[in-house]
Design a protein around this motif. Structure first.
Motif, PDB file in Angstrom:
ATOM      1  N   LEU A 118      15.312-103.328 -24.240  1.00 27.00           N
ATOM      2  CA  LEU A 118      16.692-103.087 -23.831  1.00 27.00           C
ATOM      3  C   LEU A 118      17.603-103.774 -24.836  1.00 27.00           C
ATOM      4  O   LEU A 118      17.702-104.998 -24.848  1.00 27.00           O
ATOM      5  N   ASP A 119      18.259-102.965 -25.677  1.00 32.86           N
ATOM      6  CA  ASP A 119      19.139-103.552 -26.684  1.00 32.86           C
ATOM      7  C   ASP A 119      20.558-103.597 -26.126  1.00 32.86           C
ATOM      8  O   ASP A 119      21.248-102.591 -26.092  1.00 32.86           O
ATOM      9  N   GLU A 120      20.944-104.753 -25.687  1.00 36.48           N
ATOM     10  CA  GLU A 120      22.251-104.961 -25.050  1.00 36.48           C
ATOM     11  C   GLU A 120      22.515-103.960 -23.931  1.00 36.48           C
ATOM     12  O   GLU A 120      23.468-103.193 -23.984  1.00 36.48           O
ATOM     13  N   PRO A 121      21.667-104.009 -22.900  1.00 33.33           N
ATOM     14  CA  PRO A 121      21.764-103.001 -21.836  1.00 33.33           C
ATOM     15  C   PRO A 121      23.046-103.110 -21.026  1.00 33.33           C
ATOM     16  O   PRO A 121      23.448-102.143 -20.385  1.00 33.33           O
TER      17      PRO A 121
ATOM     18  N   LYS B 278      18.579-108.699 -34.478  1.00 31.45           N
ATOM     19  CA  LYS B 278      17.919-108.363 -33.208  1.00 31.45           C
ATOM     20  C   LYS B 278      17.575-106.876 -33.143  1.00 31.45           C
ATOM     21  O   LYS B 278      16.437-106.506 -32.832  1.00 31.45           O
ATOM     22  N   THR B 279      18.567-106.042 -33.438  1.00 31.33           N
ATOM     23  CA  THR B 279      18.331-104.599 -33.375  1.00 31.33           C
ATOM     24  C   THR B 279      17.308-104.174 -34.420  1.00 31.33           C
ATOM     25  O   THR B 279      16.454-103.323 -34.162  1.00 31.33           O
ATOM     26  N   THR B 280      17.383-104.779 -35.590  1.00 32.35           N
ATOM     27  CA  THR B 280      16.416-104.448 -36.643  1.00 32.35           C
ATOM     28  C   THR B 280      14.994-104.767 -36.175  1.00 32.35           C
ATOM     29  O   THR B 280      14.073-103.974 -36.372  1.00 32.35           O
TER      30      THR B 280
ATOM     31  N   PRO C 130      18.613 -97.902 -26.634  1.00 28.17           N
ATOM     32  CA  PRO C 130      19.286 -98.371 -27.848  1.00 28.17           C
ATOM     33  C   PRO C 130      20.627 -99.026 -27.538  1.00 28.17           C
ATOM     34  O   PRO C 130      21.170 -98.852 -26.448  1.00 28.17           O
ATOM     35  N   GLN C 131      21.098 -99.755 -28.535  1.00 26.33           N
ATOM     36  CA  GLN C 131      22.362-100.466 -28.367  1.00 26.33           C
ATOM     37  C   GLN C 131      23.543 -99.497 -28.289  1.00 26.33           C
ATOM     38  O   GLN C 131      24.441 -99.665 -27.477  1.00 26.33           O
ATOM     39  N   GLU C 132      23.497 -98.491 -29.173  1.00 23.03           N
ATOM     40  CA  GLU C 132      24.601 -97.536 -29.202  1.00 23.03           C
ATOM     41  C   GLU C 132      24.422 -96.515 -28.084  1.00 23.03           C
ATOM     42  O   GLU C 132      23.306 -96.144 -27.756  1.00 23.03           O
TER      43      GLU C 132
HETATM   44 MG   LIG Z   1      22.163-105.136 -32.320  1.00 22.11          MG
END
Ligand SMILES: [Mg+2]
Ligand SMILES: Nc1ncnc2c1ncn2[C@@H]1O[C@H](COP(=O)(O)OP(=O)(O)OP(=O)(O)O)[C@@H](O)[C@H]1O
Lengths: 253, 308
Positions: free
Chosen positions: B158-161, B44-46, B84-86
């Motif tokens: 939104l990556d895992e907001p 997903k993030t990729t 981003p997720q991080e």
């Molecule tokens: Mg991810």
């Protein structure tokens, strides 16, 4: 060209400098003063003059170059390495900016900071020895060219480094020795013929020699050669940055 | 429906040789909220990073608003905001300064009033002069959203907001997301909270092992894959299921008071009528009945298991 982005990066970097005023401005002033005390007083007591210039005054251009080089490299390398380290580089990569804007922002800020520093050191030196600058414009030209090219060089190191050791490696192992052996504190003519020849392979010598010429019209090599060397170095750094830009080397996956 | 992001046969093989995306194709519609679900490492993030320009694609093409993300990166990236997720932020900058920085980076003229509005919307205005490192995790997450919105993007990733965000705040964020959608922003989000996708998404994509195995309207997906259950509260407890009822997919609770009948809403017939007939014939009376529909979570777990 995304001018707002350049301004944002530049301002961000300058704000970082302001936050660390102590270490970015005062530390170099203190170390320069120490150089004067140690070299100027201790050695200057034995070598009174070099080609008609007092030893204290003779080392001023070399001292400024020393600070200019090391600070340009550390400012620029740290500036671009840190976002990679913390991960905030994602923003730079996802923004509508190309490497050109990134380079202008980071290198511009690093070079500005070094120039301010150079001016401060010059002023500090003025407190210890009488200064005369024969060719102020050429001096300024050397200052700017050196600050820009070594900030560019620092930027490359920051991009290449993937840990803090590597970030320190080149400045510590290559740049500092080259600067110390590049005639900051002596004239090449004071060396034996063999070492004179060796010294000629040190690019920093050309810088310091040219810079010193703009003060006292004293030089180990002709000013034209000095200028050519620094321009060549600048061009080489630009080529590397262009290559990084093309390949996304060490920044992107 | 107009397509705003068009992903065509996208593949990504990382430097180490690992293939994180395998021939992914997807059209994202203007103005929709699409949720990408999938287990850890699904890609997903990729996928998001590739569209945003952080990861170089190995193969395939992505068009944003009809423009190629590589050839026309200035145009495409100006349209996109990324959370981003991080939790990656500066430490020493102030909240207001970092959001202003983001706006500048994306090529927009300064607009303090707009930044004030975003910070207020995200309940960060009180913290505007704080250094970022003094914020809590949830505040940092909102700060990242503020940064992503600073340049008025029309597409928001939104990556895992809501990872690590408490329940109340999560609902607040859903409101923010919904308000953004109202204003016409297209939203792509990834999440591990299926109730989140269920609550706010229009469409759901499921990824696993670098492949996009399914994209479907949320309602249609739940309808198509959803199993319904009919639960009967019996008048009198049953010891065992009468043999005659064994052909139905029935489950008797341990206290013998509830019968659960599972059926497929997509089937030719639900079988409810025959079941009720059979029950009457056996003389089994019930006091009450209710139906439940399986959640997205159950659907999702089933899908991922099937693709193993
Ligand atoms: Mg991810
Ligand atoms: N820089 C990288 N180099 C090599 N492999 C990577 C890199 N980044 C991610 N991967 C691999 O690619 C795969 C997909 O990772 P990705 O981060 O896209 O997953 P994800 O779906 O976002 O997972 P999560 O739900 O845990 O966030 C993983 O197997 C991961 O190990």
């Amino acid at each position: 060209m995304n001018w707002y982005a350049i301004r944002a990066i530049y301002n961000f970097e300058m704000a970082r400098t302001r936050r660390t005023l102590m270490q970015s401005i005062f530390a170099p002033v203190i170390s320069t003063s120490l150089y004067f005390v140690v070299f100027g007083a201790a050695i200057g007591g034995r070598i009174q003059q070099v080609d008609g210039v007092s030893y204290g005054a003779f080392i001023v251009p070399g001292l400024i170059m020393l600070s200019l080089l090391t600070n340009s490299i550390s400012n620029a390398s740290f500036g671009i390495y840190f976002p990679k380290f913390t991960g905030t580089i994602y923003e730079l990569l996802s923004a509508p900016v190309s490497m050109i804007e990134v380079v202008i922002g980071y290198v511009g800020a690093a070079a500005s900071k070094s120039l301010i520093l150079g001016a401060i050191i010059l002023a500090t030196a003025g407190l210890f020895v009488p200064l005369e600058i024969a060719h102020p414009f050429i001096m300024l030209f050397f200052l700017i060219l050196t600050a820009v090219s070594f900030s560019l060089f620092g930027f490359i190191i920051g991009v290449w480094a993937d840990n803090f050791e590597k970030l320190q490696l080149i400045p510590l192992l290559i740049v500092t020795p080259l600067v110390f052996l590049g005639g900051s504190f002596y004239s090449a003519s004071m060396l034996s013929p063999f070492w004179q020849t060796v010294t000629m392979f040190n690019p920093v010598l050309y810088l310091i020699s040219g810079f010193r010429w703009s003060f006292y019209e004293l030089a180990d090599v002709s000013v034209g050669v000095s200028l050519a060397v620094i321009v060549l170095f600048l061009a080489a750094c630009m080529a590397v940055v262009w290559w990084i830009f093309k390949t996304g080397y060490h920044i992107k996956n | 429906m107009q397509t705003i992001v068009s992903i065509r046969n996208l593949s990504k093989t990382y430097a180490g040789g690992f293939q994180a995306l395998k021939n992914v194709s997807l059209d994202i519609r203007r103005g929709e909220i699409i949720a990408l679900l999938g287990p850890n490492g699904a890609g997903k993030t990729t996928l998001i990073s590739t569209i945003c320009g952080i990861v170089n694609p190995s193969e395939g093409q992505v068009l944003v608003d009809g423009k190629d993300i590589i050839k026309d990166f200035r145009a495409t990236r100006s349209l996109i905001g990324l959370v981003p997720q991080e939790l990656t932020t500066e430490a020493f900058e102030s909240v207001f300064a970092t959001v202003s920085f983001s706006r500048g980076l994306f090529g927009k003229a300064p607009n303090p009033a707009y930044i004030e509005k975003i910070l207020r919307d995200l309940s960060l205005w009180d913290k505007r002069d704080n250094r970022i490192r003094t914020l809590s995790g949830g505040m940092k997450r909102r700060l990242l959203i503020a940064k992503a919105l600073s340049h008025e993007p029309s597409i928001l990733f939104l990556d895992e907001p809501t990872a690590g965000v408490d329940v109340e705040l999560r609902k607040d964020m859903w409101k923010v997301v919904s308000a953004l959608r109202e204003s016409g922003v297209t939203i792509i989000l990834t999440t591990h909270y299926i109730e989140e996708a269920e609550a706010i998404a229009d469409r759901i994509g499921v990824m696993t092992k670098g492949e996009l195995i399914l994209v479907e309207d949320k309602a249609a997906l739940m309808h198509k894959l959803g199993k319904k259950q009919l639960i009967l509260d019996l008048k009198h407890p049953l010891e065992t299921l009468p043999a005659m009822l064994s052909e139905h997919d029935l489950l008797l609770s341990s206290d013998g008071l509830h019968l659960t009948y599972t059926y497929d809403t997509q089937g030719e017939r639900t079988g409810i009528t025959t079941l009720l007939d059979d029950l009457r014939r056996e003389g089994i009376g019930f006091r009450d009945l209710k139906t439940t529909q399986s959640s997205l979570e159950e659907i999702f777990v089933k899908l991922v298991e099937e693709s193993r």
